[in-house]
Design a protein around this motif. Structure first.
Motif, PDB file in Angstrom:
ATOM      1  N   GLY A 159       0.743  -1.173   0.326  1.00 19.31           N
ATOM      2  CA  GLY A 159       0.045  -0.383   0.031  1.00 19.31           C
ATOM      3  C   GLY A 159       0.576   0.987   0.589  1.00 19.31           C
ATOM      4  O   GLY A 159       0.659   2.007  -0.829  1.00 19.31           O
ATOM      5  N   PHE A 160       1.819   1.118   0.513  1.00 16.33           N
ATOM      6  CA  PHE A 160       2.612   2.763   1.095  1.00 16.33           C
ATOM      7  C   PHE A 160       3.677   2.796   0.205  1.00 16.33           C
ATOM      8  O   PHE A 160       4.142   4.080  -0.444  1.00 16.33           O
ATOM      9  N   THR A 161       3.784   1.887  -0.558  1.00 16.11           N
ATOM     10  CA  THR A 161       4.860   2.026  -1.888  1.00 16.11           C
ATOM     11  C   THR A 161       4.180   2.215  -3.113  1.00 16.11           C
ATOM     12  O   THR A 161       5.054   3.828  -3.492  1.00 16.11           O
ATOM     13  N   ALA A 162       2.869   2.101  -3.247  1.00 19.06           N
ATOM     14  CA  ALA A 162       1.738   2.721  -4.643  1.00 19.06           C
ATOM     15  C   ALA A 162       2.017   4.099  -3.753  1.00 19.06           C
ATOM     16  O   ALA A 162       2.574   5.096  -4.650  1.00 19.06           O
ATOM     17  N   LEU A 163       1.612   4.398  -2.799  1.00 22.48           N
ATOM     18  CA  LEU A 163       1.295   5.714  -2.093  1.00 22.48           C
ATOM     19  C   LEU A 163       2.447   7.284  -2.010  1.00 22.48           C
ATOM     20  O   LEU A 163       2.690   8.273  -2.466  1.00 22.48           O
ATOM     21  N   GLN A 164       3.519   6.159  -1.716  1.00 21.05           N
ATOM     22  CA  GLN A 164       5.128   6.980  -1.553  1.00 21.05           C
ATOM     23  C   GLN A 164       5.932   6.979  -3.492  1.00 21.05           C
ATOM     24  O   GLN A 164       5.793   8.600  -4.313  1.00 21.05           O
ATOM     25  N   SER A 165       4.920   5.809  -4.470  1.00 23.18           N
ATOM     26  CA  SER A 165       5.493   6.533  -6.107  1.00 23.18           C
ATOM     27  C   SER A 165       4.827   7.566  -6.126  1.00 23.18           C
ATOM     28  O   SER A 165       5.201   8.186  -7.388  1.00 23.18           O
ATOM     29  N   TYR A 166       3.486   7.541  -6.444  1.00 22.16           N
ATOM     30  CA  TYR A 166       2.052   8.214  -6.765  1.00 22.16           C
ATOM     31  C   TYR A 166       2.749  10.033  -5.772  1.00 22.16           C
ATOM     32  O   TYR A 166       2.989  10.971  -6.273  1.00 22.16           O
ATOM     33  N   ALA A 167       3.422  10.085  -4.829  1.00 23.42           N
ATOM     34  CA  ALA A 167       3.720  11.414  -4.216  1.00 23.42           C
ATOM     35  C   ALA A 167       4.534  11.962  -4.896  1.00 23.42           C
ATOM     36  O   ALA A 167       5.123  12.804  -4.818  1.00 23.42           O
ATOM     37  N   VAL A 168       6.201  11.192  -4.870  1.00 20.02           N
ATOM     38  CA  VAL A 168       7.033  11.508  -5.531  1.00 20.02           C
ATOM     39  C   VAL A 168       7.244  11.693  -7.329  1.00 20.02           C
ATOM     40  O   VAL A 168       7.788  13.155  -7.722  1.00 20.02           O
ATOM     41  N   ALA A 169       6.183  11.035  -7.856  1.00 18.28           N
ATOM     42  CA  ALA A 169       5.571  11.371  -9.242  1.00 18.28           C
ATOM     43  C   ALA A 169       4.806  12.582  -9.616  1.00 18.28           C
ATOM     44  O   ALA A 169       5.531  13.307 -10.605  1.00 18.28           O
ATOM     45  N   THR A 170       3.938  13.004  -8.613  1.00 17.20           N
ATOM     46  CA  THR A 170       3.731  14.291  -9.055  1.00 17.20           C
ATOM     47  C   THR A 170       3.925  15.280  -8.475  1.00 17.20           C
ATOM     48  O   THR A 170       4.025  16.910  -8.491  1.00 17.20           O
ATOM     49  N   SER A 171       4.870  15.060  -7.117  1.00 16.93           N
ATOM     50  CA  SER A 171       6.246  16.381  -7.229  1.00 16.93           C
ATOM     51  C   SER A 171       7.113  16.995  -7.704  1.00 16.93           C
ATOM     52  O   SER A 171       7.007  17.918  -8.285  1.00 16.93           O
ATOM     53  N   VAL A 172       7.579  15.418  -8.856  1.00 17.04           N
ATOM     54  CA  VAL A 172       8.697  16.206  -9.609  1.00 17.04           C
ATOM     55  C   VAL A 172       8.044  16.685 -10.889  1.00 17.04           C
ATOM     56  O   VAL A 172       8.061  17.639 -11.447  1.00 17.04           O
ATOM     57  N   ASP A 173       6.483  16.480 -11.270  1.00 14.22           N
ATOM     58  CA  ASP A 173       5.628  17.024 -11.865  1.00 14.22           C
ATOM     59  C   ASP A 173       5.285  18.535 -12.200  1.00 14.22           C
ATOM     60  O   ASP A 173       5.019  19.069 -12.454  1.00 14.22           O
ATOM     61  N   ASP A 174       5.043  18.460 -10.604  1.00 16.33           N
ATOM     62  CA  ASP A 174       4.718  19.959 -10.320  1.00 16.33           C
ATOM     63  C   ASP A 174       6.146  21.038 -10.407  1.00 16.33           C
ATOM     64  O   ASP A 174       6.283  21.407 -10.726  1.00 16.33           O
ATOM     65  N   ALA A 175       6.865  20.281  -9.773  1.00 12.51           N
ATOM     66  CA  ALA A 175       8.237  21.150  -9.868  1.00 12.51           C
ATOM     67  C   ALA A 175       9.081  21.587 -10.911  1.00 12.51           C
ATOM     68  O   ALA A 175       9.921  22.358 -11.319  1.00 12.51           O
ATOM     69  N   PHE A 176       9.207  20.590 -11.763  1.00  8.08           N
ATOM     70  CA  PHE A 176      10.007  20.424 -13.218  1.00  8.08           C
ATOM     71  C   PHE A 176       9.125  20.314 -14.318  1.00  8.08           C
ATOM     72  O   PHE A 176       9.322  19.713 -15.315  1.00  8.08           O
ATOM     73  N   GLY A 177       7.789  19.975 -14.264  1.00  8.82           N
ATOM     74  CA  GLY A 177       7.059  19.355 -15.806  1.00  8.82           C
ATOM     75  C   GLY A 177       7.403  17.944 -16.155  1.00  8.82           C
ATOM     76  O   GLY A 177       6.650  17.904 -17.410  1.00  8.82           O
TER      77      GLY A 177
END
Length: 492
Positions: A159-177
């Protein structure tokens, strides 16, 4: 149903149990987290003597960094912001209180994990709640140890592995597009290269990554504090006054401040959940209490330092509205607050920090999942390789998927995980105090670095092979430790 179970577990049962265990062990141990606070640093320094043994065990310091990698995550950035938004500045005070009490809980569970650890054929160790339940409570309770391992795998491993992956990916999208799809693939590749190297490679990555991610966040906090040094006393008073309802408008009032501070503090530092003991048990140390003291320090780092950094960034900014009328919340509040201090690049910095925190937590979650599988099977490598492939797939999937239902499910399984662990901690309260007394007695005799003599604890069903300390390591401890470091049987 998920909402009902979450509210029942986290809104009532677990908060009462976690606070009770924290306060109970604090009092019973004579405030061990404060008595040995200074010793935390000496233990970490002395652990260098145990870093070059022939089996290549993890040192106390490496285990600390690995647990910090797991404890420090999105809760330190987004969770604190949510607590302040809903509970007002007073939530920070109650977060501090929970952190200080949680240090005692962490000492108990991590000391027990060390005490009941088992030696693997390759000379390394395994341990954690499943082991201190099965060995400490006896064969009749092995089903509960199995239940704990399954919950650990579902919660952290999946569960938390998938959730952290989502957090990392959306964070990179927000910061660097960068689109989440590409981030997910890249993240899966990097995670795969690391996890196939086992816990030693994960520990080496944590040893490199954690000081960078925590140090950079503390550095930017120091800049913010320096820019607003005259306002710091006022913010302290705002936090304390709000905690006791002495401010006219403070979020949701004193009740909300206590509830949010307690919940977010417990969510963030994980004391009592039983996750950190899985890592604490791996360390090669001369006495179980050594790692208990060190792991208590990891709670201090998480709650009293990292969470406080986020709180001060928010409360010192012009973005936060004490009346609760702010249009932003969660990670967006932290981003906006830092941007108010240092400019727009502060938003990207928060996203970058969230990315590092999330990545380190994925590695930590993987190890917890591996340890849960290890409880059922230590020899079949197909199980472990299948799990590693599944983790790589979860990282890709999690980066591109809306995980609302997964988050709700993982919260429930985490609540059940904590419930099982807290029941075990209450049942093993006396053995925990007995281990601490052995440590205290050796300190009272003038021994700087106490050594655990497993022969004196035959009634606890311990694995003697896990406490075979190399003679040369004993000598190194003695040379660093002062008057004597002999086991009690030798001293007598």
């Amino acid at each position: 149903m998920l909402e009902f179970l979450n509210e029942l577990l986290w809104g009532k049962v677990l908060i009462a149990l976690l606070v009770t265990v924290g306060i109970g062990f604090t009092v019973a141990s004579r405030f061990v987290q404060f008595r040995y606070f200074g010793r935390m640093f000496r233990i970490l320094s002395a652990s260098q003597a145990f870093q070059k043994d022939k089996h290549g065990h993890l040192s106390s310091f490496q285990a600390l960094l690995l647990s910090v990698a797991g404890r420090v995550g999105g809760g330190n950035i987004a969770g604190v912001a949510v607590a302040i938004t809903l509970g007002g500045p007073g939530a920070v005070f109650w977060m501090w209180v929970v952190g200080l009490m949680g240090m005692a809980t962490s000492f108990l569970e991590c000391s027990l994990a060390q005490t009941y650890k088992v030696a693997e054929p390759d000379g390394t160790y395994r341990g954690g709640p499943a082991h201190y339940i099965s060995r400490g409570l006896g064969a009749r309770w092995k089903w509960m140890a199995g239940l704990y391992s399954i919950l650990l795998l579902l919660t952290f491993g999946f569960g938390f592995t998938a959730l952290q992956s989502y957090a990392v990916a959306t964070s990179v999208d927000d910061a660097f597009g960068i689109p989440v799809f590409y981030t997910g693939i890249a993240l899966a590749m990097v995670v795969g290269l690391i996890i196939f190297g086992g816990v030693r490679r994960i520990a080496r990555v944590a040893e490199f990554l954690v000081p960078i991610m925590a140090g950079s966040y503390l550095l930017i906090t120091a800049v913010v504090l320096a820019l607003n040094i005259e306002q710091i006393p006022d913010v302290f008073m705002l936090i304390v006054n709000s905690a006791f309802g002495l401010e006219p408008v403070v979020g949701g009032g004193i009740g909300a401040a206590i509830l949010m501070g307690v919940k977010r503090g417990l969510f963030s530092n994980e004391a009592g959940l039983g996750s950190a003991p899985n890592v604490a048990a791996v360390a090669y140390v001369p006495h179980p209490a050594n790692q208990g003291v060190v792991q208590a320090f990891s709670v201090f780092i998480d709650t009293l330092i990292i969470c406080s950094s986020t709180a001060f960034i928010i409360l010192l900014s012009g973005i936060y509205d004490p009346a609760g009328m702010s249009d932003v919340g969660g990670v967006a509040l932290t981003q906006s607050a830092l941007a108010d201090h240092v400019g727009d690049w502060g938003r990207s910095f928060v996203s970058f920090a969230l990315m590092l925190f999330g990545f380190s937590t994925i590695l930590y979650n993987y190890y917890l999942g591996e340890n849960s599988i290890n409880f059922f099977s230590t020899e079949n490598q197909n199980f472990f390789n299948t799990f590693r492939v599944a983790i790589i797939g979860l990282v890709c999937w999690g980066a591109t998927t809306d995980l609302g239902t997964v988050f709700g499910f993982a919260d429930v399984t985490m609540g059940l995980l904590a419930l099982v662990n807290l029941i075990a901690l209450i049942a093993l309260f006396k053995p925990g105090l007995r281990i601490l007394k052995d440590f205290d007695d050796q300190i009272a005799e003038g021994i700087e670095q106490p050594v655990f003599d497993v022969a004196r604890f035959k009634d606890l069903n311990l694995d003697a092979a896990a406490w075979e300390i190399e003679p040369e390591d004993i000598e190194r401890v003695r040379s660093r430790g002062g008057r004597s470091s002999q086991p009690a049987t030798e001293r007598s």
